[in-house]
Design a protein around this motif. Sequence first.
Motif, PDB file in Angstrom:
ATOM      1  N   TYR A 130       2.307  86.288  45.177  1.00 41.11           N
ATOM      2  CA  TYR A 130       1.898  87.641  44.814  1.00 41.11           C
ATOM      3  C   TYR A 130       2.602  88.152  43.552  1.00 41.11           C
ATOM      4  O   TYR A 130       2.452  89.328  43.178  1.00 41.11           O
ATOM      5  N   LEU A 131       3.361  87.274  42.890  1.00 38.55           N
ATOM      6  CA  LEU A 131       4.014  87.616  41.630  1.00 38.55           C
ATOM      7  C   LEU A 131       3.519  86.694  40.524  1.00 38.55           C
ATOM      8  O   LEU A 131       3.128  85.549  40.780  1.00 38.55           O
ATOM      9  N   GLU A 132       3.536  87.181  39.292  1.00 37.68           N
ATOM     10  CA  GLU A 132       3.168  86.339  38.156  1.00 37.68           C
ATOM     11  C   GLU A 132       4.061  86.640  36.960  1.00 37.68           C
ATOM     12  O   GLU A 132       4.567  87.760  36.803  1.00 37.68           O
ATOM     13  N   LEU A 133       4.262  85.619  36.137  1.00 36.97           N
ATOM     14  CA  LEU A 133       5.029  85.741  34.903  1.00 36.97           C
ATOM     15  C   LEU A 133       4.099  86.051  33.740  1.00 36.97           C
ATOM     16  O   LEU A 133       2.945  85.633  33.728  1.00 36.97           O
ATOM     17  N   SER A 134       4.625  86.754  32.737  1.00 34.74           N
ATOM     18  CA  SER A 134       3.834  86.987  31.526  1.00 34.74           C
ATOM     19  C   SER A 134       3.763  85.720  30.696  1.00 34.74           C
ATOM     20  O   SER A 134       2.870  85.551  29.871  1.00 34.74           O
ATOM     21  N   GLY A 135       4.703  84.814  30.909  1.00 37.78           N
ATOM     22  CA  GLY A 135       4.791  83.564  30.157  1.00 37.78           C
ATOM     23  C   GLY A 135       6.196  83.000  30.325  1.00 37.78           C
ATOM     24  O   GLY A 135       7.016  83.547  31.057  1.00 37.78           O
ATOM     25  N   GLU A 136       6.458  81.895  29.642  1.00 36.04           N
ATOM     26  CA  GLU A 136       7.776  81.260  29.728  1.00 36.04           C
ATOM     27  C   GLU A 136       8.663  81.805  28.612  1.00 36.04           C
ATOM     28  O   GLU A 136       8.416  81.543  27.431  1.00 36.04           O
ATOM     29  N   PRO A 137       9.703  82.562  28.937  1.00 36.13           N
ATOM     30  CA  PRO A 137      10.553  83.169  27.902  1.00 36.13           C
ATOM     31  C   PRO A 137      11.486  82.160  27.246  1.00 36.13           C
ATOM     32  O   PRO A 137      11.864  81.147  27.852  1.00 36.13           O
ATOM     33  N   ASP A 138      11.869  82.445  26.004  1.00 35.07           N
ATOM     34  CA  ASP A 138      12.832  81.606  25.278  1.00 35.07           C
ATOM     35  C   ASP A 138      14.247  82.155  25.377  1.00 35.07           C
ATOM     36  O   ASP A 138      15.204  81.469  25.032  1.00 35.07           O
ATOM     37  N   THR A 139      14.382  83.385  25.831  1.00 34.91           N
ATOM     38  CA  THR A 139      15.700  84.006  25.959  1.00 34.91           C
ATOM     39  C   THR A 139      15.940  84.352  27.426  1.00 34.91           C
ATOM     40  O   THR A 139      15.293  83.803  28.312  1.00 34.91           O
ATOM     41  N   ASN A 140      16.860  85.273  27.671  1.00 34.41           N
ATOM     42  CA  ASN A 140      17.183  85.637  29.052  1.00 34.41           C
ATOM     43  C   ASN A 140      16.442  86.891  29.500  1.00 34.41           C
ATOM     44  O   ASN A 140      16.885  87.599  30.400  1.00 34.41           O
ATOM     45  N   VAL A 141      15.313  87.170  28.867  1.00 33.87           N
ATOM     46  CA  VAL A 141      14.451  88.288  29.244  1.00 33.87           C
ATOM     47  C   VAL A 141      13.253  87.740  30.014  1.00 33.87           C
ATOM     48  O   VAL A 141      12.576  86.820  29.547  1.00 33.87           O
ATOM     49  N   VAL A 142      12.993  88.290  31.189  1.00 34.92           N
ATOM     50  CA  VAL A 142      11.878  87.826  32.025  1.00 34.92           C
ATOM     51  C   VAL A 142      10.934  88.986  32.291  1.00 34.92           C
ATOM     52  O   VAL A 142      11.354  90.049  32.765  1.00 34.92           O
ATOM     53  N   CYS A 143       9.667  88.776  31.999  1.00 39.55           N
ATOM     54  CA  CYS A 143       8.640  89.785  32.217  1.00 39.55           C
ATOM     55  C   CYS A 143       7.713  89.282  33.327  1.00 39.55           C
ATOM     56  O   CYS A 143       7.137  88.205  33.222  1.00 39.55           O
ATOM     57  N   PHE A 144       7.597  90.073  34.391  1.00 35.85           N
ATOM     58  CA  PHE A 144       6.791  89.643  35.532  1.00 35.85           C
ATOM     59  C   PHE A 144       6.169  90.877  36.186  1.00 35.85           C
ATOM     60  O   PHE A 144       6.496  92.013  35.847  1.00 35.85           O
ATOM     61  N   ARG A 145       5.277  90.652  37.121  1.00 33.58           N
ATOM     62  CA  ARG A 145       4.697  91.775  37.862  1.00 33.58           C
ATOM     63  C   ARG A 145       4.130  91.304  39.192  1.00 33.58           C
ATOM     64  O   ARG A 145       3.879  90.104  39.394  1.00 33.58           O
ATOM     65  N   TYR A 185      31.294  82.704  23.770  1.00 34.55           N
ATOM     66  CA  TYR A 185      29.914  83.154  23.597  1.00 34.55           C
ATOM     67  C   TYR A 185      28.921  82.082  24.044  1.00 34.55           C
ATOM     68  O   TYR A 185      27.888  82.376  24.629  1.00 34.55           O
ATOM     69  N   ARG A 186      29.260  80.833  23.758  1.00 33.44           N
ATOM     70  CA  ARG A 186      28.393  79.739  24.190  1.00 33.44           C
ATOM     71  C   ARG A 186      28.278  79.712  25.710  1.00 33.44           C
ATOM     72  O   ARG A 186      27.184  79.560  26.269  1.00 33.44           O
ATOM     73  N   GLU A 187      29.392  79.898  26.401  1.00 35.14           N
ATOM     74  CA  GLU A 187      29.369  79.905  27.864  1.00 35.14           C
ATOM     75  C   GLU A 187      28.573  81.100  28.406  1.00 35.14           C
ATOM     76  O   GLU A 187      27.828  80.961  29.375  1.00 35.14           O
ATOM     77  N   LEU A 188      28.721  82.259  27.774  1.00 34.36           N
ATOM     78  CA  LEU A 188      27.967  83.442  28.205  1.00 34.36           C
ATOM     79  C   LEU A 188      26.468  83.228  28.035  1.00 34.36           C
ATOM     80  O   LEU A 188      25.667  83.587  28.907  1.00 34.36           O
ATOM     81  N   LEU A 189      26.095  82.632  26.913  1.00 35.21           N
ATOM     82  CA  LEU A 189      24.682  82.332  26.667  1.00 35.21           C
ATOM     83  C   LEU A 189      24.132  81.379  27.717  1.00 35.21           C
ATOM     84  O   LEU A 189      23.058  81.601  28.289  1.00 35.21           O
ATOM     85  N   HIS A 190      24.874  80.312  27.974  1.00 36.76           N
ATOM     86  CA  HIS A 190      24.405  79.306  28.932  1.00 36.76           C
ATOM     87  C   HIS A 190      24.304  79.885  30.340  1.00 36.76           C
ATOM     88  O   HIS A 190      23.352  79.573  31.086  1.00 36.76           O
ATOM     89  N   GLU A 191      25.267  80.717  30.713  1.00 36.89           N
ATOM     90  CA  GLU A 191      25.238  81.315  32.051  1.00 36.89           C
ATOM     91  C   GLU A 191      24.041  82.252  32.209  1.00 36.89           C
ATOM     92  O   GLU A 191      23.358  82.239  33.241  1.00 36.89           O
ATOM     93  N   SER A 192      23.760  83.048  31.191  1.00 35.16           N
ATOM     94  CA  SER A 192      22.631  83.974  31.300  1.00 35.16           C
ATOM     95  C   SER A 192      21.306  83.233  31.283  1.00 35.16           C
ATOM     96  O   SER A 192      20.349  83.641  31.958  1.00 35.16           O
ATOM     97  N   LEU A 193      21.209  82.128  30.566  1.00 30.17           N
ATOM     98  CA  LEU A 193      19.978  81.337  30.564  1.00 30.17           C
ATOM     99  C   LEU A 193      19.789  80.613  31.898  1.00 30.17           C
ATOM    100  O   LEU A 193      18.656  80.433  32.357  1.00 30.17           O
ATOM    101  N   ALA A 194      20.897  80.234  32.526  1.00 28.89           N
ATOM    102  CA  ALA A 194      20.802  79.622  33.857  1.00 28.89           C
ATOM    103  C   ALA A 194      20.315  80.669  34.868  1.00 28.89           C
ATOM    104  O   ALA A 194      19.517  80.358  35.762  1.00 28.89           O
TER     105      ALA A 194
END
Length: 311
Positions: free
Chosen positions: A227-242, A204-213
């Motif tokens: 022409y792209l922007e982030l909503s902010g800097e995420p703490d998990t592996n979810v990225v919100c952009f547009r 699980y630790r390896e899966l977490l690290h790989e997804s965060l990478a």
Amino acid sequence: MKVKESGLFGLTGQPVIFASDVSHTSLHKAAMLLGLGTSSIIPVKSSSDSKMDLDDLKKKISQAKNEGKIPFAIAATAGTTVTGSIDPIRSIADTAKENGLWLHVDAAYGGALIFSEAYRDKLNGIEMADSITFNPQKWMYVAKTCAMVLFKNRGVLETDFRISAPYMNETDFANLGEISVQGTRHADILKLYLSLQHIGLKGYRELLHESLALKDEFIKQVKQRHYLELSGEPDTNVVCFRGVPHDVDEAQWDHWNLELQQFLLNEENIFFSLPAFRGSRWLRAVLLNPFISNTLIQRVFEKIDEFYEQG
């Protein structure tokens, strides 16, 4: 015990819960089930990174007391649904303690970070929570349904929530059917047990690290494009952009992002959800699939470039 036996009618004011304005809608559902109504959830402002604003939290608590309401709980979020952000849990816990409030942490998604020595500090202060929501069906790859709520003091469940079932034998262990909303249930814990046996904490630790990478690579690709922007800097592996294409009228940006979403789905079979956030439509990527690679991410952004250049 008064509320348990007599309901809310004997209270002198409305009980209220404080939660970030980007917290999960399940809190409002819980308020309805409790008979409190959705108005009992008082929204607290969030920062540009979608984290609960401590100054506004303190302000809202004071304001509620002045209005004759009864603050009783704060719900912090460890992994917001849209942006993957984690509230400043320790500071929120200090505020809860100062005001004698129950602290609940919605760690349904971000709670899995506890398995990583390198990233668990993002959950700093979660040990101070009175209760924690955690869903292995998310970042632990367990098939749903697999969700849990953890309590610091299990005795509270017995004294404040237990309704004895006369047809059940007396036992030395907690009968979940007597202390929770759901009675008969599936053995969902078996899926978690078998997953832990098969993958293990190291896995699980390896899966977490790989997804965060992968998340870091994704963010790098977004930042490389004007022409792209982030909503902010995420703490998990979810990225919100547009997309914010400057040659397109701002009023049309939502439609542009919708068309980009459909283009990627049709061209690459890649799906980004399109949540409403801050009054606009954003693309949301979840870097969860262990078969995603940096090469795939780079190819996706090449297709995004292609869409942009088509005008």
